[in-house]
Design an enzyme around this catalytic site. Sequence first.
Site, PDB file in Angstrom:
ATOM      1  N   SER A   8      97.772  65.999  92.595  1.00  0.00           N
ATOM      2  CA  SER A   8      98.155  65.513  91.270  1.00  0.00           C
ATOM      3  C   SER A   8      97.089  65.853  90.229  1.00  0.00           C
ATOM      4  CB  SER A   8      98.352  63.996  91.301  1.00  0.00           C
ATOM      5  OG  SER A   8      98.428  63.515  89.967  1.00  0.00           O
ATOM      6  N   HIS A  32     101.402  68.703  91.381  1.00  0.00           N
ATOM      7  CA  HIS A  32     102.104  67.509  90.893  1.00  0.00           C
ATOM      8  C   HIS A  32     101.650  67.205  89.467  1.00  0.00           C
ATOM      9  CE1 HIS A  32     104.112  63.577  91.773  1.00  0.00           C
ATOM     10  NE2 HIS A  32     103.162  63.047  91.009  1.00  0.00           N
ATOM     11  N   ASP A  34     102.108  64.483  86.412  1.00  0.00           N
ATOM     12  CA  ASP A  34     102.573  63.143  86.076  1.00  0.00           C
ATOM     13  C   ASP A  34     102.849  63.038  84.584  1.00  0.00           C
ATOM     14  OD1 ASP A  34     102.450  61.615  88.607  1.00  0.00           O
ATOM     15  OD2 ASP A  34     100.368  62.284  88.571  1.00  0.00           O
ATOM     16  N   MET A  36     103.950  60.797  81.652  1.00  0.00           N
ATOM     17  CA  MET A  36     104.051  59.365  81.307  1.00  0.00           C
ATOM     18  C   MET A  36     104.205  59.231  79.800  1.00  0.00           C
ATOM     19  SD  MET A  36     101.045  57.735  83.672  1.00  0.00           S
ATOM     20  CE  MET A  36     100.690  58.339  85.333  1.00  0.00           C
ATOM     21  N   HIS A  65     106.790  64.750  87.957  1.00  0.00           N
ATOM     22  CA  HIS A  65     107.136  63.352  88.212  1.00  0.00           C
ATOM     23  C   HIS A  65     107.288  62.665  86.859  1.00  0.00           C
ATOM     24  CE1 HIS A  65     105.532  59.270  90.001  1.00  0.00           C
ATOM     25  NE2 HIS A  65     106.788  59.186  89.599  1.00  0.00           N
ATOM     26  N   MET A  67     107.687  59.776  84.614  1.00  0.00           N
ATOM     27  CA  MET A  67     107.585  58.320  84.444  1.00  0.00           C
ATOM     28  C   MET A  67     107.855  58.044  82.970  1.00  0.00           C
ATOM     29  SD  MET A  67     104.302  57.844  86.917  1.00  0.00           S
ATOM     30  CE  MET A  67     103.988  59.604  86.828  1.00  0.00           C
ATOM     31  N   MET A 136     107.065  55.310  95.884  1.00  0.00           N
ATOM     32  CA  MET A 136     105.754  55.066  95.261  1.00  0.00           C
ATOM     33  C   MET A 136     104.955  54.096  96.115  1.00  0.00           C
ATOM     34  SD  MET A 136     105.511  56.906  92.540  1.00  0.00           S
ATOM     35  CE  MET A 136     103.938  56.226  91.987  1.00  0.00           C
ATOM     36  N   PHE A 142      98.915  54.849  86.721  1.00  0.00           N
ATOM     37  CA  PHE A 142      97.496  55.216  86.740  1.00  0.00           C
ATOM     38  C   PHE A 142      97.103  55.824  88.079  1.00  0.00           C
ATOM     39  CE2 PHE A 142      98.143  51.747  83.816  1.00  0.00           C
ATOM     40  CZ  PHE A 142      97.529  52.212  82.658  1.00  0.00           C
ATOM     41  N   GLY A 144      94.057  56.568  90.967  1.00  0.00           N
ATOM     42  CA  GLY A 144      92.919  55.832  91.500  1.00  0.00           C
ATOM     43  C   GLY A 144      93.182  54.392  91.882  1.00  0.00           C
ATOM     44  N   ASP A 174     103.369  58.723  96.948  1.00  0.00           N
ATOM     45  CA  ASP A 174     102.504  58.998  95.793  1.00  0.00           C
ATOM     46  C   ASP A 174     101.781  57.726  95.399  1.00  0.00           C
ATOM     47  OD1 ASP A 174     101.363  59.826  93.410  1.00  0.00           O
ATOM     48  OD2 ASP A 174     103.265  60.079  92.344  1.00  0.00           O
ATOM     49  N   GLY A 175     100.442  57.800  95.412  1.00  0.00           N
ATOM     50  CA  GLY A 175      99.620  56.674  94.995  1.00  0.00           C
ATOM     51  C   GLY A 175      98.686  56.211  96.088  1.00  0.00           C
ATOM     52  N   GLY A 176      97.389  56.387  95.876  1.00  0.00           N
ATOM     53  CA  GLY A 176      96.409  55.910  96.844  1.00  0.00           C
ATOM     54  C   GLY A 176      96.412  56.681  98.155  1.00  0.00           C
ATOM     55  N   GLY A 196      95.857  62.588  94.115  1.00  0.00           N
ATOM     56  CA  GLY A 196      95.111  62.911  92.907  1.00  0.00           C
ATOM     57  C   GLY A 196      93.627  62.790  93.144  1.00  0.00           C
TER      58      GLY A 196
HETATM   59  C1  DX5 Z   1     100.578  57.348  89.536  1.00  0.00           C
HETATM   60  C2  DX5 Z   1     100.927  58.807  89.685  1.00  0.00           C
HETATM   61  C3  DX5 Z   1     100.218  59.501  90.774  1.00  0.00           C
HETATM   62  C4  DX5 Z   1      98.720  59.531  90.634  1.00  0.00           C
HETATM   63  C5  DX5 Z   1      98.169  59.350  92.000  1.00  0.00           C
HETATM   64  O1  DX5 Z   1     101.476  56.745  88.683  1.00  0.00           O
HETATM   65  O2  DX5 Z   1     102.307  58.961  89.929  1.00  0.00           O
HETATM   66  O3  DX5 Z   1     100.726  60.818  90.973  1.00  0.00           O
HETATM   67  O4  DX5 Z   1      98.217  60.734  90.125  1.00  0.00           O
HETATM   68  O5  DX5 Z   1      96.793  59.287  91.902  1.00  0.00           O
HETATM   69  P1  DX5 Z   1      95.904  58.839  93.144  1.00  0.00           P
HETATM   70  O6  DX5 Z   1      96.143  59.842  94.230  1.00  0.00           O
HETATM   71  O7  DX5 Z   1      94.530  58.879  92.588  1.00  0.00           O
HETATM   72  O8  DX5 Z   1      96.358  57.463  93.534  1.00  0.00           O
HETATM   73 ZN    ZN Z   2     102.980  61.017  90.469  1.00  0.00          ZN
END
Ligand code: DX5
Ligand code: ZN
Length: 225
Positions: A8, A32, A34, A36, A65, A67, A136, A142, A144, A174-176, A196
Site C-alpha cells: 500500500s 495498492h 488507498d 479516501m 481501494h 474509501m 478489512m 489510516f 499503521g 488489509d490493515g495491520g 503498507g
Molecule cells: C487503511 C488502508 C490500508 C492501509 C494499510 O484504511 O485501507 O490499505 O494502507 O496500512 P498498514 O499496512 O500500515 O496497516
Molecule cells: Zn487499503
Amino acid sequence: MDMQISPSLLAADFARLADEAASVADVADWLHIDVMDAHFVPNLTVGLPVVAAVRKHAKLPLDCHLMIADPDRWAPEYVQAGAANVTIHAEAASAPVRTLRMIRAAGARAGLALNPGTAVEPYADLLPEIDMLLVMTVEPGFGGQPFLDLVLPKVARARDLITRYGGEVWLQVDGGVSEETIGRCAEAGADVFVAGTAVFGAQDPAGAVEHLRRSAQDAAARKAR
Ligand code: DX5
Ligand code: ZN
C-alpha cells in the site's frame, strides 16, 4: 493457492511515489492505492489524477481501494485512470451490483470491501459479481493501525462461502498485515495481502515483500498438512 502481495502506497513517501513503486516492482503482484475522501473515512489521500500519474510510471497493476462516499459515481473513472482492480465498500455503495458490473464492463477486476463490523453472509449472493472480496482487518482510514484479530473468524467464513460458491474469487485482507499477523490471515484463508507499514516502513521494501509472501505460503502449507 497463489499468495499475492499488494503493497500500500499509503505508507510510502507521497513526494516520491514513482521511486517507491519501483522499489517493489520486481517482487510484488499489485500496487495498492488507498483513495479516501474525508467523508466515508476521516482522512483525505489521493484521487484520479494521482492514480493516472502513478499508472504512467509504475510497472505493477494498480489495486485501487475506494474509501469514498459515492463509489457508484466514481468507480468506473478509476478504471479509465488505469486501475486494474477497483474495490468499492459495501457500506458506501447504493447500487453495488450495478457498480461492480460497470467496473467489469470497463475492463477491470471488481472488488467488494467489508468493514470489520460488516457481516459477510449478506453478500454471499454477490460473489458471482466480484473478482475479489476485501475483508478489512482494521477500521479503514489510516495506515499503521493494530491488526484486529476479531476479524479472523469472518475471513474463515468468507473462505468457506467462496469455496461453496466454487468460482474464482480472491480473498484480500488489509490493515495491520505484518510478518507477525500474515500467517494467521493465510491460515484463515486469505490469499491477497495488503501491507503498507510492513513494506514501505521497512529498510528494504522488496525484501519485506518476499518475507511476507514466504510467511503466507508457509502458513497455508502448514494448514494444508
Ligand atoms: C487503511 C488502508 C490500508 C492501509 C494499510 O484504511 O485501507 O490499505 O494502507 O496500512 P498498514 O499496512 O500500515 O496497516
Ligand atoms: Zn487499503
